[in-house]
Design a protein around this motif. Structure first.
Motif, PDB file in Angstrom:
ATOM      1  N   ASN A  62       0.843  -1.201   0.000  1.00  0.00           N
ATOM      2  CA  ASN A  62       0.000   0.000   0.000  1.00  0.00           C
ATOM      3  C   ASN A  62       0.878   1.250   0.000  1.00  0.00           C
ATOM      4  O   ASN A  62       0.691   2.160  -0.814  1.00  0.00           O
ATOM      5  CB  ASN A  62      -0.919  -0.036   1.223  1.00  0.00           C
ATOM      6  CG  ASN A  62      -1.846   1.158   1.323  1.00  0.00           C
ATOM      7  OD1 ASN A  62      -1.405   2.287   1.380  1.00  0.00           O
ATOM      8  ND2 ASN A  62      -3.147   0.888   1.352  1.00  0.00           N
ATOM      9  N   THR A  63       1.830   1.297   0.931  1.00  0.00           N
ATOM     10  CA  THR A  63       2.736   2.435   1.065  1.00  0.00           C
ATOM     11  C   THR A  63       4.103   1.931   1.514  1.00  0.00           C
ATOM     12  O   THR A  63       4.184   1.025   2.346  1.00  0.00           O
ATOM     13  CB  THR A  63       2.215   3.454   2.092  1.00  0.00           C
ATOM     14  OG1 THR A  63       0.881   3.827   1.771  1.00  0.00           O
ATOM     15  CG2 THR A  63       3.086   4.703   2.130  1.00  0.00           C
ATOM     16  N   HIS A  86       3.767   4.507  -3.308  1.00  0.00           N
ATOM     17  CA  HIS A  86       2.450   3.890  -3.151  1.00  0.00           C
ATOM     18  C   HIS A  86       2.316   2.746  -4.159  1.00  0.00           C
ATOM     19  O   HIS A  86       2.774   2.847  -5.300  1.00  0.00           O
ATOM     20  CB  HIS A  86       1.350   4.919  -3.359  1.00  0.00           C
ATOM     21  CG  HIS A  86       1.394   6.045  -2.366  1.00  0.00           C
ATOM     22  ND1 HIS A  86       1.030   5.889  -1.040  1.00  0.00           N
ATOM     23  CD2 HIS A  86       1.807   7.333  -2.501  1.00  0.00           C
ATOM     24  CE1 HIS A  86       1.188   7.036  -0.404  1.00  0.00           C
ATOM     25  NE2 HIS A  86       1.659   7.932  -1.263  1.00  0.00           N
ATOM     26  N   HIS A  87       1.699   1.662  -3.701  1.00  0.00           N
ATOM     27  CA  HIS A  87       1.528   0.466  -4.534  1.00  0.00           C
ATOM     28  C   HIS A  87       2.872   0.088  -5.157  1.00  0.00           C
ATOM     29  O   HIS A  87       3.012  -0.016  -6.386  1.00  0.00           O
ATOM     30  CB  HIS A  87       0.453   0.701  -5.597  1.00  0.00           C
ATOM     31  CG  HIS A  87      -0.856   1.136  -5.007  1.00  0.00           C
ATOM     32  ND1 HIS A  87      -1.637   0.303  -4.231  1.00  0.00           N
ATOM     33  CD2 HIS A  87      -1.493   2.338  -5.039  1.00  0.00           C
ATOM     34  CE1 HIS A  87      -2.704   0.960  -3.828  1.00  0.00           C
ATOM     35  NE2 HIS A  87      -2.642   2.192  -4.288  1.00  0.00           N
TER      36      HIS A  87
END
Length: 446
Positions: free
Chosen positions: A10-11, A23-24
């Protein structure tokens, strides 16, 4: 060791030189190092999903007394100020030996690992009944955490005006000899080292001026770091002014205890002149907010230290003055205390987490740790932000405001120490049983 690819996190909070946040994104681990951080990374090795997770560098603990895990919440010490607290606990600690030191260190390091810690210092300053520094070093090797033990010491007993009982202090010549032994036997200065040894007389009120000076000379001859307690509370300041005729910062400077190879624990009562001294000399500070609260020592001037450029990390301190060793909890407490003292904008969640990672690594002289960047050590914490503690959070990366206090996965030097919240390196139920047995034996004696 091969490769491990953490995919689609996610982060990723890198804490690198540019404060990059991805991010991602993916993190590639190769042979104990971070090989890359970015998007669309590929690997022929193992893969681990980072979906629903925040990835950070492993947290760094800059001050602990691991042996104290056998003396949590001791009646008579629960509500005492520092000096009275010590006087209650010294007689109990005097009954420890190698077994207590080893088992306490294992349990304390496991507790730290579960909170995302990959590198911990330890300050062991008493050696009763044949205990030695390597009791803790062997424990850390089994748990799998990166370790920076320090050979502490006390040399001024009650009969000479000190706080510790006479049977817990050592002759200063013997202290220096053993310092040489443990540095020569266990210190590894190489990048990526799993064990570095420091030298750490306990405090200005438990050793002589001569031992402080001689230890500083020895440490620089050996190329190792120095550590002690300093300016912990008002009693500490009063003792320094009455005994030495100066404040703790001046005392430290006069004896060679400032510089980038020195870090001091607590520093709750540093004044602006001392803060400036530490900033100019690059002297490090181990901030221990939970212990400072527990002992009523006060709120350290962290905002002022950070603004002045003092190198600062977090420490959980011993479990007899904190009662737990959770570095995420410590970072949150640091954040909240600065806001209580100076307003809600005094410190952000990101800055507190930065202190807990990169800041601590810098305090311990480990620029190879505390950040996720190519060539740095693969000490990685993975936090599940899909659960109850973060549900409804608009910013999953704000881990200290709404996030888990225990890590999902933890890697140290690319080796997985925590998997799905479970320790992989030893049998935790057996360790707990052993620890309970030792604690009951101590309690029976009283």
């Amino acid at each position: 060791m091969g490769e491990i690819l953490i995919q689609n996190a996610n982060t990723v909070l890198t804490m690198d030189d540019h404060d990059q946040v991805f991010h991602h994104a993916d993190v590639l681990i190769r042979e104990g190092e971070i090989a890359a951080v970015g998007h669309g990374l590929v690997s022929t090795g193992e893969s681990l999903s980072g979906e629903g997770c925040v990835v950070t560098p492993g947290l760094v603990n800059t001050h602990h007394h691991l042996y104290q895990n056998l003396t949590r919440a001791v009646p008579g010490a629960q509500d005492a100020l520092l000096f009275g607290w010590l006087q209650r606990l010294y007689p109990i600690w005097s009954r420890f030996g190698p077994e207590e030191m080893f088992v306490s260190a294992q349990l304390g390091l496991v507790e730290l690992a579960l909170s995302g810690c990959t590198l911990s210092s330890d300050h062991l300053y008493l050696y009763p009944n044949g205990a030695r520094l390597e009791d803790t070093i062997h424990a850390a090797a089994q748990v799998g955490l990166r370790f920076h033990p320090t050979r502490g010491a006390m040399s001024i007993g009650e009969s000479d005006g000190g706080l510790p009982p006479d049977h817990l202090v050592e002759a200063e010549g013997a202290i220096l000899e053993d310092m040489i032994r443990v540095v020569d036997g266990f210190h590894d200065a190489a990048e990526g080292s799993m064990c570095r040894v420091g030298l750490a007389p306990c405090s200005p009120f438990s050793v002589s001026r001569e031992l402080m000076r001689d230890t500083a000379i020895l440490a620089r001859d050996k190329g190792v770091m120095l550590h002690t307690h300093l300016a912990e509370n008002e009693e500490d300041i009063a003792y320094s002014e009455a005994k030495f005729g100066c404040r703790p910062g001046q005392y430290a400077e006069e004896l060679g205890w400032t510089g980038p190879d020195v870090w001091h624990a607590h520093c709750v009562k540093l004044n602006p002149t001392e803060i400036d001294l530490f900033a100019r000399s690059r002297t490090g500070v181990a901030h221990c907010p939970c212990s400072n609260c527990r002992l009523g020592s006060g709120i350290a001037p962290v905002r002022q230290m950070r603004d002045a450029g003092v190198v600062l990390g977090l420490g959980v301190d011993g479990s007899a003055s904190n009662d737990m060793a959770n570095l995420m909890g410590e970072a949150r407490q640091a954040l909240l205390l600065q806001r209580v003292a100076q307003g809600a904008n005094a410190m952000s969640s990101y800055e507190a987490l930065q202190i807990a990672t990169r800041g601590g690594a810098d305090v311990l002289g480990r620029p190879d740790c505390g950040r996720l960047a190519a060539g740095k050590r693969a000490d990685v914490a993975i936090w599940d932000v899909s659960g109850v503690s973060t549900s409804g959070s608009w910013d999953p990366a704000a881990l200290l405001l709404a996030g888990p206090s225990k890590v999902k996965h933890l890697f140290v030097e690319g080796r997985q120490v925590i998997e799905d919240g479970v320790v992989t390196t030893l049998d935790l139920p057996s360790l707990l049983e052993h620890h309970h047995r030792l604690a009951k034996r101590l309690m029976a004696i009283g």
